[in-house]
Design a protein around this motif. Structure first.
Motif, PDB file in Angstrom:
ATOM      1  N   LEU A 107     101.667  73.924  50.943  1.00 21.93           N
ATOM      2  CA  LEU A 107     102.754  74.286  51.856  1.00 21.93           C
ATOM      3  C   LEU A 107     103.723  73.125  52.110  1.00 21.93           C
ATOM      4  O   LEU A 107     104.938  73.305  52.005  1.00 21.93           O
ATOM      5  CB  LEU A 107     102.187  74.824  53.168  1.00 21.93           C
ATOM      6  CG  LEU A 107     101.592  76.243  53.092  1.00 21.93           C
ATOM      7  CD1 LEU A 107     101.022  76.647  54.438  1.00 21.93           C
ATOM      8  CD2 LEU A 107     102.642  77.248  52.635  1.00 21.93           C
ATOM      9  N   PRO A 108     103.243  71.898  52.454  1.00 19.86           N
ATOM     10  CA  PRO A 108     104.209  70.811  52.657  1.00 19.86           C
ATOM     11  C   PRO A 108     104.987  70.449  51.395  1.00 19.86           C
ATOM     12  O   PRO A 108     106.175  70.119  51.472  1.00 19.86           O
ATOM     13  CB  PRO A 108     103.344  69.641  53.138  1.00 19.86           C
ATOM     14  CG  PRO A 108     101.945  69.989  52.797  1.00 19.86           C
ATOM     15  CD  PRO A 108     101.880  71.476  52.836  1.00 19.86           C
ATOM     16  N   MET A 109     104.347  70.536  50.239  1.00 21.34           N
ATOM     17  CA  MET A 109     105.072  70.235  49.006  1.00 21.34           C
ATOM     18  C   MET A 109     106.069  71.340  48.673  1.00 21.34           C
ATOM     19  O   MET A 109     107.136  71.074  48.107  1.00 21.34           O
ATOM     20  CB  MET A 109     104.087  70.033  47.850  1.00 21.34           C
ATOM     21  CG  MET A 109     103.181  68.819  48.020  1.00 21.34           C
ATOM     22  SD  MET A 109     104.078  67.255  48.175  1.00 21.34           S
ATOM     23  CE  MET A 109     104.470  66.939  46.465  1.00 21.34           C
ATOM     24  N   SER A 110     105.755  72.576  49.030  1.00 22.74           N
ATOM     25  CA  SER A 110     106.721  73.664  48.856  1.00 22.74           C
ATOM     26  C   SER A 110     107.935  73.433  49.744  1.00 22.74           C
ATOM     27  O   SER A 110     109.079  73.669  49.333  1.00 22.74           O
ATOM     28  CB  SER A 110     106.061  75.010  49.195  1.00 22.74           C
ATOM     29  OG  SER A 110     105.016  75.287  48.297  1.00 22.74           O
ATOM     30  N   TRP A 111     107.687  72.994  50.975  1.00 26.59           N
ATOM     31  CA  TRP A 111     108.790  72.655  51.870  1.00 26.59           C
ATOM     32  C   TRP A 111     109.639  71.532  51.275  1.00 26.59           C
ATOM     33  O   TRP A 111     110.877  71.570  51.329  1.00 26.59           O
ATOM     34  CB  TRP A 111     108.245  72.230  53.228  1.00 26.59           C
ATOM     35  CG  TRP A 111     109.297  71.718  54.173  1.00 26.59           C
ATOM     36  CD1 TRP A 111     110.064  72.439  55.036  1.00 26.59           C
ATOM     37  CD2 TRP A 111     109.711  70.345  54.325  1.00 26.59           C
ATOM     38  NE1 TRP A 111     110.925  71.622  55.727  1.00 26.59           N
ATOM     39  CE2 TRP A 111     110.735  70.331  55.313  1.00 26.59           C
ATOM     40  CE3 TRP A 111     109.317  69.142  53.748  1.00 26.59           C
ATOM     41  CZ2 TRP A 111     111.358  69.151  55.712  1.00 26.59           C
ATOM     42  CZ3 TRP A 111     109.944  67.977  54.143  1.00 26.59           C
ATOM     43  CH2 TRP A 111     110.949  67.981  55.121  1.00 26.59           C
TER      44      TRP A 111
END
Length: 471
Positions: free
Chosen positions: A91-95
Motif C-alpha cells: 500500500l505505501p509503495m502504491s501510494w
C-alpha cells in the motif's frame, strides 16, 4: 472484452463525468519522445538487478550452506522475504507510485537494491553476524518489489503512444525474468558447486558432511568466490542507481496521447468494487495458487533438486532455460491476446493442461518412478515454465475484464498481491523443521490439475458476463 480504443473512450467519458470536460484537444499538445526507450531500458535494468539480488542465493545454495553453515530453512527464508516484504509495503509503495511519480519510485527501487547489495557484500569472520546482514539485505532489497512489478504500465502510459504500450509494458514486466535467469548462470559459473552429483539421481547431497570434510583454506576459498559474486552485483546496483540519479524524469514535457492526460478512477471506489466481485476473487485464487506455488517452487529450485542428487549447474541451466522460455511466452502471448481475445479462455485452458502434464512428468523423473534422462528433465521443466508464464498476461487480461470498469492498475495490484500471498504460504512448509522438500514437485503438479476445472468454470462465468454486457 472490448477493443483497446473502446476501453479508452469509456475511460475518457468517465473522466468527463467525474472530473470535468477535457476541453479542446489539439495535435500539437502531444509528442512522442525518442528518449522513452532509454527510460524503459533504465527501469528494466534496475528491475532486473533487483530480481537478481532476490534470487542470488538459491542457485548457489549448496556452496552457501557449506561456507556459512546455513540450513535449507535459511535458503528458503532468504527468498521468502520477497513476498513477505511485498505484502507489508504494497500500500505505501502504491501510494508512492501514484502520488510521487516515476522518478521517485524508480529512485527508491535503485536505492533499496543498492543498500541490499551493499549489506550482502560485507565480508566478516563472524558468520552469524554476516548471516544477519544477509537477511537484512534481502529484506531491504525486497521493499522494491511492488515498484519492480507494477511500475511498467505507468511508464507505458506516461511515455508511450497507445500502439506501443502493450510491447513496452511486456518488456518492463518481463525484465525481472532476465535478472532471475542471469542468477542461474552467473552464480554457478563463479561459485564452485561443492555437491556436484548431477549424474546421481535419487541420492540427496549431505552438505554438513561436505563441510566437515573441508579444510579452513578450502572454505575460505569458496567464501572468496561467493563474495566476488556479491561485489559484482553491488557494482551493477551502483551503476544503475547512478544512471537514475543523473537522468530519469517523472514524465515528458508533453504527453504522448490524449489518454495520458486522463485522470484515473478513484482508488477508494475501485477498491470497494473489487471487494464485492466474486468472479474476480475466484480468478485471484486460481492465479494466486498456481503462480504463487510455481514462483516459490522455482525460487528454491537448486535446493529442491539437490535432494535428488542433481547439482547446482544442472539446476542453474534449468532455471535459465525456464526464465528465457518465460520471456518468449510472455511477449508472444501478450501479442496473441490482443488479436484473439475471444479465444483467450480456451488458450488458458490449453496452457494449464500442458503445464500439469509437464510437472507430472518432472515429478515422476525426480522421484525415480520413470527413468532419468537429462534431456527429458530439461524439456519437461522448460516447457512447463513456458506454459505457466504464458498464462500470466492472460490472467491480467481476464482480471481486467472481470473487474471492469475498475481501473487496470488497482486490479493488477490485487492479482500480484494474491500471487505473493500464496507464495508466502508455500514457503511456510519448507521453513517448518523436519517437513522436508520431496512434496513440492507433486504440489506444483497438483495445483494445476486441481485448478483446471475451476478455470473452466471461471471461463464460463466470464463469457456469461460478456454476454450480459453486450445486450
Amino acid at each position: 472484452m472490448g477493443s483497446r480504443e473502446e476501453k479508452t473512450n469509456i475511460l475518457i467519458n468517465s473522466s468527463d463525468r467525474l472530473y470535468g470536460s477535457l476541453g479542446p484537444i489539439r495535435q500539437e499538445n502531444f509528442k512522442v519522445y525518442k528518449r522513452r526507450w532509454y527510460i524503459l531500458l533504465i527501469f528494466s535494468i534496475c528491475s532486473a538487478v533487483n530480481a537478481l539480488k532476490w534470487n542470488t542465493w538459491s542457485p548457489i545454495q549448496g556452496t552457501s550452506q557449506v561456507v556459512f553453515g546455513w540450513s535449507d530453512t535459511t535458503i528458503t527464508l532468504l527468498v521468502a522475504w520477497g513476498p513477505i516484504a511485498y505484502i507489508i509495503v504494497f500500500l505505501p509503495m502504491s501510494w508512492l507510485m501514484d502520488v510521487k511519480g516515476l522518478r521517485a519510485s524508480t529512485l527508491v527501487l535503485g536505492i533499496v537494491t543498492f543498500i541490499g547489495a551493499g549489506l550482502q557484500a560485507i565480508s566478516l569472520s563472524n558468520l552469524q553476524i554476516q548471516t544477519w546482514l544477509t537477511h537484512l539485505g534481502a529484506i531491504i532489497n525486497s521493499i522494491g518489489g511492488p515498484v519492480e512489478l507494477a511500475l511498467g504500465p505507468l511508464i507505458s502510459a506516461a511515455w508511450f503512444p497507445p500502439h506501443q504500450r502493450t510491447t513496452s509494458t511486456a518488456l518492463a514486466s518481463l525484465s525481472p525474468y532476465v535478472g532471475t535467469g542471469i542468477t542461474f548462470i552467473i552464480g554457478p559459473l563463479l561459485v564452485p558447486d561443492v555437491g556436484n552429483h548431477s549424474s546421481t539421481i535419487g541420492k540427496s547431497i549431505d552438505y554438513i558432511q561436505i563441510r566437515n570434510n573441508m579444510t579452513r583454506n578450502q572454505l575460505m576459498h569458496l567464501k572468496e568466490k561467493i563474495m566476488y559474486l556479491m561485489y559484482i552485483e553491488l557494482g551493477a546496483a551502483a551503476l544503475i542507481l547512478l544512471a537514475i540519479v543523473v537522468y530519469f524524469p517523472t514524465k515528458p514535457k508533453l504527453p504522448p496521447s490524449v489518454t495520458a492526460t486522463v485522470d484515473r478512477l478513484d482508488f477508494k471506489y475501485g477498491f470497494k468494487r473489487l471487494l464485492h466481485n466474486r468472479q474476480l476473487w475466484l480468478l485471484l485464487f486460481i492465479s494466486g495458487v498456481t503462480l504463487g506455488v510455481y514462483s516459490g517452487w522455482g525460487s528454491i529450485l537448486a535446493l529442491n533438486l539437490s535432494q535428488f542428487g542433481i547439482g547446482e549447474k544442472t539446476a542453474g541451466w534449468l532455471g535459465f532455460g525456464v526464465s528465457m522460455a518465460g520471456i518468449v511466452a510472455g511477449i508472444f502471448l501478450s501479442i496473441l491476446a490482443d488479436h484473439v481475445s475471444r479465444h483467450m479462455k480456451a488458450i488458458q485452458l490449453v496452457l494449464f493442461s500442458g503445464a500439469a502434464v509437464c510437472y507430472a512428468l518432472f515429478a515422476l523423473i525426480c522421484a525415480g518412478i520413470i527413468p532419468y534422462y537429462k534431456a527429458v528433465l530439461f524439456l519437461t521443466f522448460i516447457l512447463g515454465g513456458f506454459f505457466t508464464n504464458g498464462t500470466i498476461p492472460l490472467f491480467f487480461e481476464m482480471a481486467v475484464e472481470t473487474a471492469y470498469p475498475v481501473a487496470e492498475g488497482i486490479t493488477s495490484g490485487f492479482l500480484i498481491m494474491s500471487c505473493n500471498f500464496l507464495q508466502l504460504v508455500f514457503y511456510i512448509f519448507p521453513l517448518l523443521p523436519n517437513f522436508g522438500l520431496k512434496w513440492i514437485n507433486w504440489c506444483t503438479f497438483a495445483t494445476y490439475a486441481a485448478c483446471l476445472p475451476l478455470l473452466a468454470f471461471m471461463a464460463r462465468e466470464i463469457l456469461s458476463i460478456r454476454s450480459r454486457r453486450s445486450r
